[in-house]
Design an enzyme around this catalytic site. Structure first.
Site, PDB file in Angstrom:
ATOM      1  N   HIS A   1      11.454   1.518  -4.528  1.00 48.42           N
ATOM      2  CA  HIS A   1      11.645   2.257  -3.266  1.00 48.42           C
ATOM      3  C   HIS A   1      12.382   3.576  -3.473  1.00 48.42           C
ATOM      4  CE1 HIS A   1      10.068  -0.986  -0.922  1.00 48.42           C
ATOM      5  NE2 HIS A   1      11.043  -1.823  -1.229  1.00 48.42           N
TER       6      HIS A   1
ATOM      7  N   ASP B   1       4.848  -6.405  -5.687  1.00 48.52           N
ATOM      8  CA  ASP B   1       5.971  -6.709  -4.788  1.00 48.52           C
ATOM      9  C   ASP B   1       5.451  -6.772  -3.348  1.00 48.52           C
ATOM     10  OD1 ASP B   1       9.273  -6.342  -4.976  1.00 48.52           O
ATOM     11  OD2 ASP B   1       8.441  -5.767  -3.021  1.00 48.52           O
TER      12      ASP B   1
ATOM     13  N   HIS C   1       6.744  -5.561  -0.802  1.00 53.78           N
ATOM     14  CA  HIS C   1       7.008  -4.293  -0.114  1.00 53.78           C
ATOM     15  C   HIS C   1       6.238  -3.160  -0.802  1.00 53.78           C
ATOM     16  CE1 HIS C   1      10.682  -6.810   0.470  1.00 53.78           C
ATOM     17  NE2 HIS C   1      10.550  -6.387   1.710  1.00 53.78           N
TER      18      HIS C   1
ATOM     19  N   ASP D   1       8.619 -11.296  -4.411  1.00 52.27           N
ATOM     20  CA  ASP D   1       9.002 -11.643  -3.038  1.00 52.27           C
ATOM     21  C   ASP D   1       7.806 -11.890  -2.117  1.00 52.27           C
ATOM     22  OD1 ASP D   1       8.429  -8.961  -3.303  1.00 52.27           O
ATOM     23  OD2 ASP D   1      10.326  -8.251  -2.469  1.00 52.27           O
TER      24      ASP D   1
END
Ligand SMILES: [Zn+2]
Length: 307
Positions: free
Chosen positions: A126, A163, A165, A244
């Protein structure tokens, strides 16, 4: 050549508070599962070096690096964004995390390991060029990619981000950079609410609705990722390896299981074997359900190392 497993005790000293999900126990959970699965003994264990300013500066402006260093507290916690904080141990941990990605690249490109996994925190995908966010400070996988391109003279590097995200930071750094192909899946709509608005041609972004499980994930990997990777013919494959999207991880609402991480690693490894001499570097991103994280890393490593 055995798979390298790169970490450092400093990565345990980054502490964002007692109830923060991105916690030091994540790395201990991985270590526990490596031991109980029996693969700890067949990995090539290496200590992560500190990334140098030059290595970080391929990704982040010097002013950003200096601002992070200045923000580090002597005691207590300082927030960089609502989700991301620094403790006294964070600066060294962040340099070790990026340094692990550099060492992994050196080992794999230099023929000292076929593949390497960086068991590090803070995560990175991120982090944009100029902004820490979403538990991330320096973009570790981007540091690895640019080390391969600028440091080792490679011409094509693929980044695989599974991931849950969207890896908005990595996309920010490499959009329209034809030397990099990024393929990703992520829950959408979900944090950081990016990745679906006219992505660049070198971004193969596949948003997945909440509730997507193994079958839906595998279908989009086969339909979208694998043909793009095959066409791109990467010389090095990098994983932004977040775990995740696991069904046991309540950070998000995808429903992958342990075996999906073995499967996706196998699919990508076949492409790495065909085009990249099998060279794979994997860098830990998310994964907050501790048992599922450790087990999924074992699945990923079993395929990487052929154990
Ligand atoms: Zn994540």
């Amino acid at each position: 050549m055995p798979t390298a497993f790169i970490g450092h005790a400093d990565c345990m000293k980054h502490d964002m508070g007692a109830y923060h999900p991105e916690c030091p126990a994540r790395l201990a959970a991985i270590d526990d599962q490596l031991i109980s699965s029996g693969i700890a003994g067949v990995l090539q264990h290496q200590e992560a070096p500190l990334a140098t300013a030059e290595q970080l500066a391929r990704v982040h402006p010097r002013e950003y690096i200096d601002a992070i260093r200045s923000a580090a507290p002597r005691r207590g916690i300082v927030h960089l964004d609502p989700d991301t904080a620094m403790s006294p141990g964070t600066w060294d941990a962040a340099l070790r995390a990026a340094g692990a990605a550099v060492l992994a690249t050196d080992l794999v490109v230099g023929g000292k390991a076929d593949s390497a996994f960086c068991s590090v925190r803070p995560p990175g995908h991120h982090a944009t060029r100029t902004r820490a966010m979403g538990f991330c400070i320096f973009n570790n996988v981007a540091v690895a990619a640019l080390h391969a391109l600028a440091g080792h003279g490679l011409e094509r590097v693929a980044i695989i981000d599974f991931d849950v995200h969207h890896g908005n930071g990595t996309e920010d750094i490499f959009s329209d950079d034809g030397r990099v192909l990024m393929v990703s899946t992520f829950q959408h709509p979900f944090y950081p609410y990016s990745g679906t608005d006219h992505p660049a041609r070198n971004m193969v972004n596949v948003p997945l609705p909440a509730g997507t499980g193994s079958q839906g994930f595998r279908e989009v990997v086969e339909r979208h990722w694998l043909p793009a990777l095959e066409d791109f013919a990467p010389q090095l494959v990098l994983f932004s390896a977040g775990f995740d999207a696991h069904v046991e991880d309540d950070m998000a609402m995808l429903r992958l299981v342990d075996q999906d991480y073995a499967w996706v690693t196998q699919q990508v490894k076949a492409i790495a074997d065909r085009h990249a001499g099998g060279r794979i570097v994997s860098v830990l991103e998310g994964g907050y359900a501790l048992s599922a994280l450790g087990r999924s890393v074992v699945q990923h490593l079993r395929v990487l190392g052929g154990f």
